[in-house]
Write a protein that holds these residues in place. Structure first.
Motif, PDB file in Angstrom:
ATOM      1  N   ASP A   1      40.566  28.711  50.684  1.00 21.71           N
ATOM      2  CA  ASP A   1      39.873  29.996  50.838  1.00 21.71           C
ATOM      3  C   ASP A   1      40.419  31.031  49.866  1.00 21.71           C
ATOM      4  O   ASP A   1      39.670  31.889  49.386  1.00 21.71           O
ATOM      5  CB  ASP A   1      40.038  30.507  52.272  1.00 21.71           C
ATOM      6  CG  ASP A   1      39.398  29.574  53.285  1.00 21.71           C
ATOM      7  OD1 ASP A   1      38.162  29.513  53.320  1.00 21.71           O
ATOM      8  OD2 ASP A   1      40.148  28.887  54.005  1.00 21.71           O
ATOM      9  N   ALA A   2      41.723  30.962  49.580  1.00 18.38           N
ATOM     10  CA  ALA A   2      42.359  31.927  48.678  1.00 18.38           C
ATOM     11  C   ALA A   2      43.352  31.208  47.781  1.00 18.38           C
ATOM     12  O   ALA A   2      44.063  30.301  48.221  1.00 18.38           O
ATOM     13  CB  ALA A   2      43.069  33.027  49.466  1.00 18.38           C
ATOM     14  N   LEU A   3      43.387  31.609  46.524  1.00 19.61           N
ATOM     15  CA  LEU A   3      44.353  31.096  45.564  1.00 19.61           C
ATOM     16  C   LEU A   3      45.133  32.279  45.010  1.00 19.61           C
ATOM     17  O   LEU A   3      44.540  33.228  44.490  1.00 19.61           O
ATOM     18  CB  LEU A   3      43.656  30.361  44.415  1.00 19.61           C
ATOM     19  CG  LEU A   3      44.625  29.684  43.444  1.00 19.61           C
ATOM     20  CD1 LEU A   3      44.905  28.259  43.913  1.00 19.61           C
ATOM     21  CD2 LEU A   3      44.085  29.665  42.028  1.00 19.61           C
ATOM     22  N   CYS A   4      46.463  32.217  45.111  1.00 19.48           N
ATOM     23  CA  CYS A   4      47.322  33.314  44.663  1.00 19.48           C
ATOM     24  C   CYS A   4      48.151  32.842  43.482  1.00 19.48           C
ATOM     25  O   CYS A   4      48.775  31.773  43.548  1.00 19.48           O
ATOM     26  CB  CYS A   4      48.259  33.753  45.786  1.00 19.48           C
ATOM     27  SG  CYS A   4      47.405  34.220  47.306  1.00 19.48           S
ATOM     28  N   LEU A   5      48.197  33.651  42.424  1.00 21.83           N
ATOM     29  CA  LEU A   5      48.948  33.224  41.249  1.00 21.83           C
ATOM     30  C   LEU A   5      49.394  34.417  40.417  1.00 21.83           C
ATOM     31  O   LEU A   5      48.789  35.485  40.470  1.00 21.83           O
ATOM     32  CB  LEU A   5      48.133  32.265  40.393  1.00 21.83           C
ATOM     33  CG  LEU A   5      46.962  32.786  39.547  1.00 21.83           C
ATOM     34  CD1 LEU A   5      46.487  31.689  38.605  1.00 21.83           C
ATOM     35  CD2 LEU A   5      45.792  33.268  40.399  1.00 21.83           C
ATOM     36  N   PRO A   6      50.475  34.223  39.636  1.00 25.35           N
ATOM     37  CA  PRO A   6      50.910  35.279  38.716  1.00 25.35           C
ATOM     38  C   PRO A   6      49.903  35.424  37.580  1.00 25.35           C
ATOM     39  O   PRO A   6      49.212  34.461  37.219  1.00 25.35           O
ATOM     40  CB  PRO A   6      52.241  34.746  38.171  1.00 25.35           C
ATOM     41  CG  PRO A   6      52.587  33.553  38.997  1.00 25.35           C
ATOM     42  CD  PRO A   6      51.327  33.031  39.555  1.00 25.35           C
ATOM     43  N   VAL A   7      49.857  36.610  36.994  1.00 24.64           N
ATOM     44  CA  VAL A   7      48.970  36.846  35.854  1.00 24.64           C
ATOM     45  C   VAL A   7      49.774  37.512  34.745  1.00 24.64           C
ATOM     46  O   VAL A   7      50.341  38.591  34.940  1.00 24.64           O
ATOM     47  CB  VAL A   7      47.765  37.737  36.236  1.00 24.64           C
ATOM     48  CG1 VAL A   7      46.914  38.028  35.009  1.00 24.64           C
ATOM     49  CG2 VAL A   7      46.929  37.052  37.313  1.00 24.64           C
TER      50      VAL A   7
ATOM     51  N   LEU B   1      49.230  27.096  54.523  1.00 27.70           N
ATOM     52  CA  LEU B   1      49.682  27.670  53.262  1.00 27.70           C
ATOM     53  C   LEU B   1      50.367  26.574  52.457  1.00 27.70           C
ATOM     54  O   LEU B   1      51.272  25.898  52.962  1.00 27.70           O
ATOM     55  CB  LEU B   1      50.663  28.819  53.506  1.00 27.70           C
ATOM     56  CG  LEU B   1      51.379  29.390  52.281  1.00 27.70           C
ATOM     57  CD1 LEU B   1      50.382  30.003  51.295  1.00 27.70           C
ATOM     58  CD2 LEU B   1      52.430  30.425  52.693  1.00 27.70           C
ATOM     59  N   TYR B   2      49.924  26.412  51.206  1.00 27.70           N
ATOM     60  CA  TYR B   2      50.484  25.389  50.333  1.00 27.70           C
ATOM     61  C   TYR B   2      51.029  26.022  49.060  1.00 27.70           C
ATOM     62  O   TYR B   2      50.553  27.071  48.614  1.00 27.70           O
ATOM     63  CB  TYR B   2      49.410  24.358  49.935  1.00 27.70           C
ATOM     64  CG  TYR B   2      48.878  23.540  51.079  1.00 27.70           C
ATOM     65  CD1 TYR B   2      49.533  22.391  51.506  1.00 27.70           C
ATOM     66  CD2 TYR B   2      47.700  23.916  51.726  1.00 27.70           C
ATOM     67  CE1 TYR B   2      49.027  21.631  52.554  1.00 27.70           C
ATOM     68  CE2 TYR B   2      47.190  23.164  52.773  1.00 27.70           C
ATOM     69  CZ  TYR B   2      47.854  22.022  53.180  1.00 27.70           C
ATOM     70  OH  TYR B   2      47.364  21.272  54.220  1.00 27.70           O
TER      71      TYR B   2
ATOM     72  N   ALA C   1      45.340  28.881  52.206  1.00 26.21           N
ATOM     73  CA  ALA C   1      45.750  29.566  50.977  1.00 26.21           C
ATOM     74  C   ALA C   1      46.672  28.660  50.168  1.00 26.21           C
ATOM     75  O   ALA C   1      47.444  27.876  50.726  1.00 26.21           O
ATOM     76  CB  ALA C   1      46.457  30.878  51.303  1.00 26.21           C
ATOM     77  N   VAL C   2      46.583  28.794  48.851  1.00 28.60           N
ATOM     78  CA  VAL C   2      47.452  28.055  47.936  1.00 28.60           C
ATOM     79  C   VAL C   2      48.091  29.051  46.978  1.00 28.60           C
ATOM     80  O   VAL C   2      47.396  29.889  46.387  1.00 28.60           O
ATOM     81  CB  VAL C   2      46.675  26.992  47.136  1.00 28.60           C
ATOM     82  CG1 VAL C   2      47.575  26.337  46.079  1.00 28.60           C
ATOM     83  CG2 VAL C   2      46.093  25.928  48.063  1.00 28.60           C
ATOM     84  N   CYS C   3      49.409  28.979  46.838  1.00 33.57           N
ATOM     85  CA  CYS C   3      50.136  29.780  45.851  1.00 33.57           C
ATOM     86  C   CYS C   3      50.595  28.870  44.721  1.00 33.57           C
ATOM     87  O   CYS C   3      51.145  27.791  44.971  1.00 33.57           O
ATOM     88  CB  CYS C   3      51.354  30.444  46.490  1.00 33.57           C
ATOM     89  SG  CYS C   3      50.968  31.725  47.707  1.00 33.57           S
ATOM     90  N   ILE C   4      50.380  29.308  43.497  1.00 38.20           N
ATOM     91  CA  ILE C   4      50.741  28.504  42.333  1.00 38.20           C
ATOM     92  C   ILE C   4      52.165  28.836  41.910  1.00 38.20           C
ATOM     93  O   ILE C   4      52.482  29.985  41.580  1.00 38.20           O
ATOM     94  CB  ILE C   4      49.768  28.759  41.164  1.00 38.20           C
ATOM     95  CG1 ILE C   4      48.311  28.576  41.631  1.00 38.20           C
ATOM     96  CG2 ILE C   4      50.094  27.830  40.011  1.00 38.20           C
ATOM     97  CD1 ILE C   4      48.002  27.221  42.239  1.00 38.20           C
TER      98      ILE C   4
END
Length: 374
Positions: free
Chosen positions: A202-208, A69-70, A334-337
């Motif tokens: 595999d997954a990118l998580c970010l606010p919208v 996780l990054y 996974a990467v969280c912005i």
């Protein structure tokens, strides 16, 4: 814990991106000019945007159960948010056209970024903000750079409508994310993630919020995949606040409410593009509550050493929620912005973290007692 340690690099990278020492520190326009709308007449301006850290989690990774996780620290951009990536392109193109002023509607980060790049280029910046709905840290930045701020008695959506109309009537460049150059610049964050990891996550998580960023990331990942720099494309998991979740509800929200002011938007300008990015990536856009956002905000600060503004924690809150609901990320990356700095909203930080201070005598025994060292 190096980002490049777990995956190999696809062929073709060196021809497409000057990664490594030769490509870093150049600014977005120089590093990725071959993938941006840059001409010989475009001034290659920079305030040092881009090349932001990709930091591996030290604690939440175990809870999520993924291989890695990054956190992509877009808070390390010059004005403290991801907006600088797109703004440098939008303002450079405005200078190229001969514009003398820029205008944006903003809940804060866009205004700070627009004002900074306008000041750098000798342009006048005008900003329309919803009165009483912009964090003081962002307002202070915008003022410091000399922007003319107009506060309207209405929402962000009202401000954006007015900005559109003004720029249609006057020779002033609109630099909100409806400006296509903004999306072009913001897609470079996806390039950087691939350049660091050796492939897409595999997954990118970010606010919208206004939905330009999720649109831009998808464009960047698709372009690198098409050029065979990446071997895969990630699922995009976007998260809105439950009180400002028009994409989740399927209709505009007239009075959006959330502590996460950066995503307090009821009618996103990039609505259709965001839905397309969600669907094409096989991803999802869900809502998280303010309580979940603030819990993630506190955990990032106290367990990961990452101080972000509340909106930035929405992606992490959403990832944790999905895991609680049964999402299996074993053997996944996974990467969280992290979209903006915690210094953007000092009032929230003080409310969440600051103890009640009281003066004590300046002597060693008292300090030892306060530290619990007796």
């Amino acid at each position: 814990m190096s980002p490049t340690s777990s995956t190999s690099r696809p062929a073709g990278r060196e021809e497409l991106s000057p990664a490594g020492p030769s490509g870093r520190g150049l600014g977005v326009l120089r590093r990725y000019r071959h993938l941006l709308p840059v001409t010989d007449a475009t001034p290659l301006i920079t305030l040092g945007e881009g090349d932001t850290p990709l930091v591996r989690s030290v604690k939440l990774e175990q809870e999520v159960g993924c291989r890695a996780l990054y956190f992509k620290l877009e808070s390390c951009n010059p004005s403290g948010s991801f907006k600088d990536r797109g703004m440098v392109v939008a303002v450079a193109k405005a200078v190229e056209r001969g514009d003398r002023a820029v205008l944006c509607a903003s809940t804060g980060n866009t205004s700070a970024s627009a004002a900074a790049y306008a000041a750098h280029c000798g342009l006048q910046a005008y900003v329309i903000v919803p009165y009483g709905r912009i964090a003081e840290g962002k307002l202070a930045q915008t003022c410091a750079h000399g922007a003319r701020i107009i506060a309207v008695d209405g929402s962000f959506d009202d401000a954006l409508r007015l900005a559109r109309e003004i720029t249609q009537r006057h020779p002033v460049a609109l630099v909100n994310s409806i400006n296509p150059h903004r999306i072009e610049g913001q897609k470079t964050a996806a390039f950087e993630i691939v350049d660091e990891l050796g492939d897409a996550p595999d997954a990118l998580c970010l606010p919208v919020g206004n939905a330009g960023n999720i649109t831009a990331y998808w464009r960047g990942f698709v372009e690198y995949y098409q050029r065979e720099v990446a071997t895969r494309k990630p699922r995009l998991w976007g998260f809105q606040s439950a009180g400002a979740a028009p994409l989740v509800l399927g209709h505009p929200v007239a009075e959006p409410q959330t502590v996460a002011s950066a995503i307090r938007i009821g009618n996103p300008a990039s609505w259709q593009a965001a839905i397309a990015a969600r669907d094409e990536s096989g991803g999802d856009i869900q809502a998280v509550t303010d309580e979940e956002i603030l819990a993630a905000y506190r955990r990032l600060a106290q367990e990961e050493g990452i101080f972000c503004e509340p909106a930035s924690a929405a992606g992490v809150a959403g990832l944790l929620k999905r895991v609680r609901e049964g999402a299996d990320l074993s053997e996944k990356t996974a990467v969280c912005i992290i979209t903006g700095s915690g210094l953007k909203d000092p009032e929230r930080a003080m409310a969440e973290f600051a103890p009640e201070l009281r003066p004590v005598p300046p002597d060693v025994p008292t300090i030892e007692r306060e530290m619990g060292l007796e």
